[in-house]
Design a protein around this motif. Structure first.
Motif, PDB file in Angstrom:
ATOM      1  N   PRO A 133      76.177  -1.781  30.481  1.00  0.00           N
ATOM      2  CA  PRO A 133      76.713  -1.875  29.104  1.00  0.00           C
ATOM      3  C   PRO A 133      75.957  -1.005  28.091  1.00  0.00           C
ATOM      4  N   ILE A 134      74.641  -0.924  28.224  1.00  0.00           N
ATOM      5  CA  ILE A 134      73.889  -0.148  27.233  1.00  0.00           C
ATOM      6  C   ILE A 134      74.275   1.323  27.272  1.00  0.00           C
ATOM      7  N   TYR A 135      74.583   1.823  28.481  1.00  0.00           N
ATOM      8  CA  TYR A 135      74.968   3.235  28.573  1.00  0.00           C
ATOM      9  C   TYR A 135      76.430   3.428  28.173  1.00  0.00           C
ATOM     10  N   PHE A 139      77.435   5.967  25.268  1.00  0.00           N
ATOM     11  CA  PHE A 139      78.530   6.927  25.348  1.00  0.00           C
ATOM     12  C   PHE A 139      79.507   6.751  24.178  1.00  0.00           C
ATOM     13  N   ALA A 140      79.809   5.487  23.852  1.00  0.00           N
ATOM     14  CA  ALA A 140      80.735   5.231  22.745  1.00  0.00           C
ATOM     15  C   ALA A 140      80.150   5.718  21.416  1.00  0.00           C
ATOM     16  N   LYS A 141      78.866   5.463  21.227  1.00  0.00           N
ATOM     17  CA  LYS A 141      78.214   5.902  19.980  1.00  0.00           C
ATOM     18  C   LYS A 141      78.204   7.416  19.877  1.00  0.00           C
ATOM     19  N   VAL A 183      66.853   8.110  23.709  1.00  0.00           N
ATOM     20  CA  VAL A 183      67.054   6.918  24.548  1.00  0.00           C
ATOM     21  C   VAL A 183      66.418   7.114  25.923  1.00  0.00           C
ATOM     22  N   ILE A 184      66.675   8.243  26.539  1.00  0.00           N
ATOM     23  CA  ILE A 184      66.174   8.477  27.898  1.00  0.00           C
ATOM     24  C   ILE A 184      64.656   8.608  27.899  1.00  0.00           C
ATOM     25  N   ASP A 198      73.878   4.895  36.538  1.00  0.00           N
ATOM     26  CA  ASP A 198      73.690   5.003  35.090  1.00  0.00           C
ATOM     27  C   ASP A 198      73.183   6.396  34.705  1.00  0.00           C
ATOM     28  N   MET A 199      72.214   6.887  35.466  1.00  0.00           N
ATOM     29  CA  MET A 199      71.651   8.186  35.124  1.00  0.00           C
ATOM     30  C   MET A 199      72.663   9.311  35.357  1.00  0.00           C
TER      31      MET A 199
END
Length: 767
Positions: A602-604, A608-610, A640-641, A672-673
């Protein structure tokens, strides 16, 4: 101070000769110039034989620069020693007057002694008979006076009349004639000693009387320039040059003070009063210089006294302007008024340079504090006014308001078409910055451009700090002394926050450099028909413009980094302070009976949405500056990364935690990555650094699984599977596909993904 040889840097590159000349002492270098037989032309010809054309041109340029520097040093030296020179000249003049008085006194004493000796010789005749004495006396009384004695009687009478009628020229001629007759009578003995003494004393007394008359006439305010010059000229002919020159300057000062009484600073604006007073003062100085040159020529003593007098009058004039005009305007930040008045004064002052009077340094020395005060007050006003606008700014972008001064003479339509949108506080900052540079521009020759530019850079830094405080997550955004109102209005939405970046970027990249160009106007001597020279000047300013943009860009980068840090923290942490991006989300996947649904965490998905939303907003706000939008997205993703890469607690749990990272957690982490790599690559903001950091993170996770004794590559599917799942996730998150029309076998890492099924999934997603 080491004096380098004029041709040292242009000599040939012969090894031994160059080393030998480099070791010469100072005395040896200038030895050739000390000789009385030194031949400059021969010396230069001899040196130039060993030089090519380029070296000769460089030598000529060096000598021209040296000549200019020498002339400037000579001028400074002359100005620095004016007071001592004037004091010495006055002492010499006083000494000459004392010598003249002593000469007159000695002449009077000599005449008296001769008269006494003549009387004693006549008394010696008393040794004769009394009768014969009476006969001699009777003969003397009855004797006819000589022609010289008759001339003397008429001369004394005529001189008295000439002085009484103030016939100066005829009186001067008469006095000169009397001096000539006195010398002839003294040599030829045509006058008795008593008559000669009477003639000399009369000439001395009448000279003094005439000098007093001339001095009285010169001091009258009603005396015209021609009459003043004649009086001073006559006084100089009488032998009292210092007094004559002093009276000349005193008369002009009295006329100046009389004419200044009609000027009232309170009845007109500052520019009008400055112009009237400046014209009056410098025209008076110009007239005094003309009169001094006409009567006394270029004698150093009188020229130096004239310069000293002109400097004092300029200082008095400057104090008047400061008191009545500049002081109040400077204190209130009225830079435009101050600059206009200073330019008026310098304009009138520059007209005297053709007469050899360079009084601009005097004005600059006295006006500089007022200009600096006005500039500082103006810069503070920019900060305070911009802060007031920022407190009420809704951070919505719009074109500049109609009628702003920064539009200049260009048509409104063309200006609006060429400018980007800004919020109200940025428009205010830009308008005041443009006005400041336009006001300071005419004073560039006074070396205020650097001061103004540095102040403008600091003002922009303060404005960027206000923009940083407008970000919701900024620690600086606090209530002001508990008043309940923020220093700046908070930018709540993403669009408002990106508008902060648009403000800073447009100001730093275009508007402020455009304003700074007004601080470096073209030379006043350049003409319209000289485009090569103007092009050269623009090229010379290019490095300065680039350096200014680099400095301003650093402030923009600070705002960008604060923006990225805030949004990264929003993703990583929850409102209660707990961490969303934790190792538990991966470790807890192993041990469950059911196979997880493979999809990015969800965080990724939120990342992506942001990034998608920000990219959409930035495309509208950064028209023509797409590179900055790309760098913004790249920087936010990296933030973030990099936080994940540097989070020690995350990796301690992954590598040393009570429960090791299992195969499912590794697959989810890998997915995720790869998801981040895919959407960053498609958005064209995948930097080499970001890609390498992600690869390093994946490698570290793989090593942590390998440390448990499990072969990580045996549990990981092919890279195509990660890429396919990530691509499907992007389509689903962007609304191009749904879970209902996606083949679940594609999402399973254990299923055989054929080219046909992949093609089918892609076609379904596009429907």
């Amino acid at each position: 101070m080491e004096i380098s040889h004029p041709t040292a840097s242009f000599s040939s590159s012969k090894g031994d000769e160059t080393e030998f000349e480099a070791e010469l002492t100072l005395s040896e270098k200038i030895k050739a110039f000390k000789s009385s037989n030194f031949d400059p032309e021969g010396y230069v010809t001899n040196k130039c034989r060993q030089m090519n054309e380029k070296q000769i041109r460089m030598l000529v340029k060096y000598l021209v620069d040296l000549k200019a520097a020498s002339a400037e040093e000579m001028r400074k030296s002359v100005y620095a020693n004016y007071s001592a020179f004037i004091r010495t000249s006055r002492e010499i003049s006083d000494l000459e007057g004392q010598l003249l008085s002593l000469r007159n006194f000695l002449s009077t004493q000599a005449a008296l002694i001769h008269a006494l000796s003549e009387g004693a010789r006549l008394e010696s005749f008393s040794s004769g008979s009394e009768g014969s004495m009476k006969v001699d006396i009777f003969d003397l009384e009855d004797r006819e006076p000589s022609n010289t004695e008759q001339w003397l009687a008429q001369f004394l009478e005529d001189l008295e009349v000439l002085l009484a009628e103030r016939r100066v020229k005829e009186a001067l001629d008469a006095l000169d004639e009397g001096e000539r007759i006195a010398k002839e009578a003294n040599h030829q003995k045509t006058l008795t000693q008593s008559s000669l003494l009477l003639l000399k004393n009369t000439i001395t007394e009448q000279r003094q009387r005439l000098a007093d008359q001339l001095a009285e006439a010169a001091c009258q305010p009603s005396t015209r320039s021609v009459e003043l010059r004649s009086s001073v000229q006559a006084l100089k002919q009488l032998g009292d040059g210092p007094r004559a020159h002093n009276l000349l300057l005193k008369s002009h000062k009295q006329k100046l003070q009389y004419n200044m009484q009609g000027l009232r600073p309170g009845t007109s604006n500052g520019a009008t009063y400055t112009s009237s007073l400046s014209q009056l003062v410098f025209s008076t100085i110009a007239q005094a210089a003309s009169d001094s040159l006409a009567v006394f020529g270029d004698e150093p003593a009188y020229t130096s006294e004239l310069v000293t007098w002109a400097v004092k009058e300029t200082e008095s004039f400057s104090l008047l302007i400061k008191r009545h005009v500049l002081a109040s305007s400077a204190a209130g930040g009225g830079l435009r008024v101050v600059a206009e008045c200073v330019q008026i004064c310098l304009g009138h002052c520059s007209l005297l340079e053709s007469r050899g009077l360079a009084l601009s340094p005097v004005l600059l020395r006295l006006f500089r504090p007022c200009i600096e005060q006005a500039l500082s007050a103006n810069l503070k006003r920019i900060e305070h006014s911009t802060a007031a606008f920022a407190a009420a700014d809704d951070w919505s972008l719009a074109y500049p308001p109609v009628g702003t001064r920064s539009l200049g003479s260009a048509s409104l339509g063309s200006v609006i078409a060429s400018q980007s949108k800004l919020s109200s506080s940025a428009h205010r900052f830009n308008s005041m910055a443009q006005d400041l540079c336009e006001d300071v521009g005419p004073l560039e020759s006074l070396q205020f451009a650097d001061h103004a530019l540095e102040g403008l850079v600091q003002a922009f830094n303060s404005y960027v700090n206000m923009l940083i405080n407008a970000l919701p997550g900024s620690v600086e955004t606090e209530n002001l002394e508990g008043s309940g109102s923020r220093i700046v209005r908070m930018a709540e939405t993403e669009a408002q926050q990106i508008a902060l970046l648009a403000n800073a970027l447009l100001l730093a990249d275009e508007l402020l450099p455009r304003a700074a160009s007004k601080l470096q106007p073209f030379s006043q001597n350049s003409r319209i028909d000289e485009p090569p020279r103007r092009t050269s000047e623009r090229q010379n300013r290019a490095p300065e413009q680039r350096e200014l943009k680099r400095r301003l860009q650093r402030f923009v980068d600070q705002l960008r980094d604060s923006f990225c840090r805030q949004h990264a923290l929003e993703l990583i942490f929850m409102e209660d302070g707990s961490v969303r991006l934790s190792a538990e989300m991966y470790i807890s996947m192993d041990g469950n009976a059911d196979e997880p649904e493979w999809f990015p965490s969800p965080i990724y998905q939120e990342l992506f949405a942001k990034l998608t939303r920000i990219a959409s907003i930035a495309s509208d706000m950064f028209v023509g500056r797409e590179r900055f939008a790309t760098m913004l997205l790249m920087r936010l993703t990296e933030t973030v990364i990099l936080w994940l890469s540097d989070d020690q607690s995350f990796w301690e749990e992954i590598e040393e935690g009570p429960k090791p990272l299992g195969p499912l957690g590794l697959q989810q982490f890998y997915l995720d990555m790869e998801f981040v790599i895919l959407f960053a690559s498609q958005g064209r903001y995948l930097s080499r650094n970001l890609h390498q950091v992600i690869k390093n993170i994946i490698g570290r996770a793989i090593e942590s699984v390998a440390a448990t004794g499990l072969d990580p590559y045996s549990v990981l599917p092919e890279d195509d599977w990660f890429a396919e799942v990530a691509q499907i996730a992007i389509k689903m998150l962007t609304g191009q596909a749904t879970f209902g029309n996606v083949d679940q076998d594609i999402l399973s890492p254990t299923a055989s993904v054929s080219a046909k099924s992949i093609s089918s999934a892609m076609s379904h997603g596009s429907n």
